[in-house]
Design a protein around this motif. Structure first.
Motif, mmCIF file in Angstrom:
data_model
loop_
_atom_site.group_PDB
_atom_site.id
_atom_site.type_symbol
_atom_site.label_atom_id
_atom_site.label_comp_id
_atom_site.label_asym_id
_atom_site.label_seq_id
_atom_site.Cartn_x
_atom_site.Cartn_y
_atom_site.Cartn_z
ATOM 1 N N GLY A 152 0.796 -1.213 0.000
ATOM 2 C CA GLY A 152 0.000 0.000 0.000
ATOM 3 C C GLY A 152 0.832 1.269 0.000
ATOM 4 N N ILE A 153 2.095 1.179 -0.434
ATOM 5 C CA ILE A 153 2.991 2.339 -0.480
ATOM 6 C C ILE A 153 3.074 2.843 -1.914
ATOM 7 C CG2 ILE A 153 5.334 3.166 -0.072
ATOM 8 C CD1 ILE A 153 5.647 1.007 2.043
ATOM 9 N N ILE A 154 2.793 4.115 -2.105
ATOM 10 C CA ILE A 154 2.895 4.715 -3.431
ATOM 11 C C ILE A 154 4.365 5.005 -3.737
ATOM 12 C CG2 ILE A 154 2.258 6.698 -4.853
ATOM 13 C CD1 ILE A 154 -0.281 6.961 -3.226
ATOM 14 N N PHE A 155 4.824 4.572 -4.898
ATOM 15 C CA PHE A 155 6.221 4.805 -5.285
ATOM 16 C C PHE A 155 6.290 5.804 -6.421
ATOM 17 C CE2 PHE A 155 4.856 0.996 -7.651
ATOM 18 C CZ PHE A 155 5.098 1.398 -8.954
ATOM 19 N N TYR A 156 7.396 6.553 -6.455
ATOM 20 C CA TYR A 156 7.715 7.473 -7.544
ATOM 21 C C TYR A 156 9.139 7.171 -7.987
ATOM 22 C CZ TYR A 156 3.850 9.999 -5.321
ATOM 23 O OH TYR A 156 2.642 10.333 -4.750
ATOM 24 N N THR B 226 4.588 5.415 -11.460
ATOM 25 C CA THR B 226 3.957 5.385 -10.145
ATOM 26 C C THR B 226 2.784 4.423 -10.146
ATOM 27 O OG1 THR B 226 2.854 6.734 -8.452
ATOM 28 C CG2 THR B 226 2.476 7.335 -10.742
ATOM 29 N N ASN B 227 2.450 3.915 -8.965
ATOM 30 C CA ASN B 227 1.246 3.105 -8.794
ATOM 31 C C ASN B 227 0.107 3.929 -8.225
ATOM 32 O OD1 ASN B 227 2.548 3.440 -6.339
ATOM 33 N ND2 ASN B 227 1.762 1.512 -5.513
ATOM 34 N N VAL C 153 3.864 9.787 -15.472
ATOM 35 C CA VAL C 153 3.760 11.234 -15.671
ATOM 36 C C VAL C 153 4.970 11.668 -16.489
ATOM 37 C CG1 VAL C 153 3.858 13.498 -14.573
ATOM 38 C CG2 VAL C 153 2.403 11.711 -13.612
ATOM 39 N N VAL C 154 4.721 12.272 -17.641
ATOM 40 C CA VAL C 154 5.779 12.762 -18.527
ATOM 41 C C VAL C 154 6.024 14.231 -18.206
ATOM 42 C CG1 VAL C 154 6.536 13.083 -20.896
ATOM 43 C CG2 VAL C 154 5.084 11.129 -20.299
ATOM 44 N N VAL C 155 7.259 14.560 -17.874
ATOM 45 C CA VAL C 155 7.623 15.934 -17.536
ATOM 46 C C VAL C 155 8.161 16.602 -18.800
ATOM 47 C CG1 VAL C 155 8.976 17.419 -16.015
ATOM 48 C CG2 VAL C 155 8.177 15.184 -15.191
ATOM 49 N N LEU C 156 7.292 17.388 -19.456
ATOM 50 C CA LEU C 156 7.695 18.062 -20.684
ATOM 51 C C LEU C 156 8.571 19.270 -20.409
ATOM 52 C CD1 LEU C 156 4.304 17.902 -22.619
ATOM 53 C CD2 LEU C 156 6.267 16.368 -22.825
#
Length: 553
Positions: A304-308, A409-410, A388-391
């Motif tokens: 249940g941990i969101i990763f980046y 990310t999840n 997420v794409v960082v333009l």
């Protein structure tokens, strides 16, 4: 008779190893009613360590530190308690001594500091034994000699410190972090960071690892040439799970430098969860692409941990995300800030442009089995992952040739800027923890050039950094300092403590001590002081005795 008397005094000096206890009321009463003062010293760094040790005792951390005893065969060699050696080594780390041999002139020869850890004046001047002295020398038996040798030598401390067992060191570290969590030094919901950092050593270091990797040449002017070179480095590596909100580490691991980042990632995260217990929880974690492992990411999802984590440019999911930018949710943000001072002051606008993508199925490695041949099976079904794409962001403005970053990310990407902000603080662990530990705390300066020396010094340095950070927060709560909540850094903090204690002194009476302002000493001794700092125009001896709870006659 003299022989018996000398023998009794020798036994007393060698067997009495009490840590000095603070007795403000008792010593204040003794100064007011008696003519003699046992010992008095100017209060410099002793003021810092006095409050620091008080903090450790208040939270029960001192009892845990006392468990850091060396192996039995080392413990039997000296009557000096390891608790005193441990406190001196903590002093060395807090004092920021770059070289270990500085411990002698700075700490071991300071009577006020050595009295705090339990040594008497005779032991500080003469030493507890004649180790490291020439047997034919009689300099230290000369009564007219005013030099201070110190109770023990730095080599003695090093031999004890490196003898701490690895498991004991890890257990004590985790126990102290648990105590900090139980006392609410961590927020309830933690957005943690995980990273690994190299501790380079010399090739002669015993037990060191070795790895060959690419590094940019250390040249100030490369004239646009950024070609990297392959170099061989020696040393060790540490893994740390860190909370950027409180500035405290949650868990730590140590290995040789060739160990891959992924190998100990899950282990250190599991330890972090255990250390926090029921007092706090990790809700998200930001990690670098060096920790890219499908099994690890899937395990974080199961917890249940969101990763980046940024995707690698050679992965299918990276190219897939770039090709689907037009179909995603695009969000922009602008913020104004001021740069420069005076005539050079101007306002600039920072811009962020990100795109959120849901349910990408090109990350076949994201699953319980990770990457492997099973991805080529006909019945293989990849698990969807968001990106997420960082333009565009402020970093890209100064580095236009950098590749587009794709953050995997999840978590939900309905607000893609939230995902970007979740990963963005990841660099703080490099600047606020690793860089500070190397430059300000000298984590790469162990007491001994060996694996045991690096291990114990790395653990104790990171632990001491955590304790001093918690200590500063504790002092703000207890004393309501003027700069409440403002982190001034360890260097400015040391200067501030020395400035605040410049008009104080410490008074010893056998195994007790007390800290007074200089004007309080004079008033207790029968003098009149007008307009002392922080009190009314005139203060009496009874006022000071009442202040410290001493009995009035």
């Amino acid at each position: 008779m003299d022989t018996i008397k000398n023998a009794s005094e020798t036994i007393f000096k060698r067997l009495v190893w009490h840590t000095a206890k603070r007795d403000q009321a008792g010593i204040a009463e003794k100064l007011a009613n008696e003519q003699e003062v046992h010992e008095i010293y100017g209060l410099g760094d002793a003021g810092l360590f006095d409050e620091f040790f008080c903090f450790l005792r208040e939270l029960g951390i001192m009892k845990v530190l006392e468990q850091l005893a060396p192996r039995r065969h080392r413990k039997r060699q000296s009557p000096v308690p390891f608790s005193a050696v441990m406190l001196i080594y903590l002093m060395r780390i807090v004092a920021g001594l770059k070289f270990f041999y500085h411990t002698g002139p700075v700490l071991l020869q300071s009577q006020s500091l050595m009295r705090l850890v339990g040594f008497n004046g005779h032991q500080v001047k003469q030493g507890v034994n004649r180790r490291s002295l020439d047997r034919s020398s009689t300099d230290w038996e000369d009564k007219n000699n005013t030099g201070i040798r110190g109770p023990i030598c730095p080599e003695f401390i090093a031999s004890f410190i490196v003898a701490i067992a690895n498991k004991t060191l890890d257990r004590v570290f985790n126990k102290i972090i648990s105590i900090l969590a139980a006392n609410s030094f961590f927020p309830r919901k933690i957005h943690a960071l995980l990273d690994a950092s190299d501790l380079e050593s010399t090739e002669r270091c015993e037990g060191r690892g070795k790895v060959t990797k690419e590094k940019a040449p250390e040249l100030r002017r490369r004239r646009g040439r950024i070609k990297k070179i392959r170099v061989t480095v020696f040393g060790f590596k540490i893994w740390v799970v860190w909370d950027p909100n409180s500035g405290l580490p949650i868990a730590m691991r140590f290995a040789t430098i060739e160990t891959h980042d992924v190998l100990l990632a899950r282990e250190v995260i599991e330890q972090a969860i255990t250390n926090l217990g029921e007092h706090a929880g990790i809700v998200s974690i930001a990690i670098d692409r060096g920790f890219m492992c499908g099994k690890l990411l899937w395990w974080l999802n199961s917890k249940g941990i969101i990763f980046y984590i940024p995707a690698k440019s050679n992965q299918n999911v990276y190219n897939d995300a770039l090709s689907l930018v037009e179909t995603g949710l695009r969000v922009t943000r602008e913020r104004k800030r001021t740069t420069g001072h005076g005539k050079n002051r101007e306002q600039v606008t920072d811009t962020w442009d990100v795109v959120g993508l849901e349910g990408l199925t090109s990350a076949g490695f994201y699953g319980e089995l990770g990457s492997g041949s099973h991805e080529n099976k006909k019945d293989f079904r990849p698990n969807p992952i968001n990106a997420v794409v960082v333009l565009h962001d402020p970093y890209r403005e100064k580095n236009p040739n950098v590749k587009t970053m794709v953050i995997l990310t999840n978590g939900p990407v309905s607000k893609p800027l939230k995902v970007y902000d979740g990963y963005d603080p990841r660099s703080e662990i490099e600047n606020s923890l690793f860089r500070e530990s190397k430059q300000g705390w000298f984590i790469k300066r162990p007491p001994e050039n060996s694996k045991a020396g690096f291990l114990v010094h790395a653990y104790l340095t990171i632990l001491t950094m955590a304790l001093t950070r918690a200590f500063r927060d504790w002092m703000i709560q207890q004393e309501e300092l003027e700069d409440a909540g403002k982190d001034t850094g360890i260097r400015k903090f040391r200067q501030k403590v020395q400035q605040e204690n410049s008009n104080k002194c410490i008074v010893f009476h056998y195994d007790r001590y007390a800290i007074f302002y200089l004007y309080e000493i004079l008033i207790l001794c029968g003098k009149t002081v007008w307009k002392p700092r922080g009190v009314p125009d005139k203060i009496t001896r009874e006022n000071i005795l009442g202040k410290y709870g001493a009995l009035l006659e």
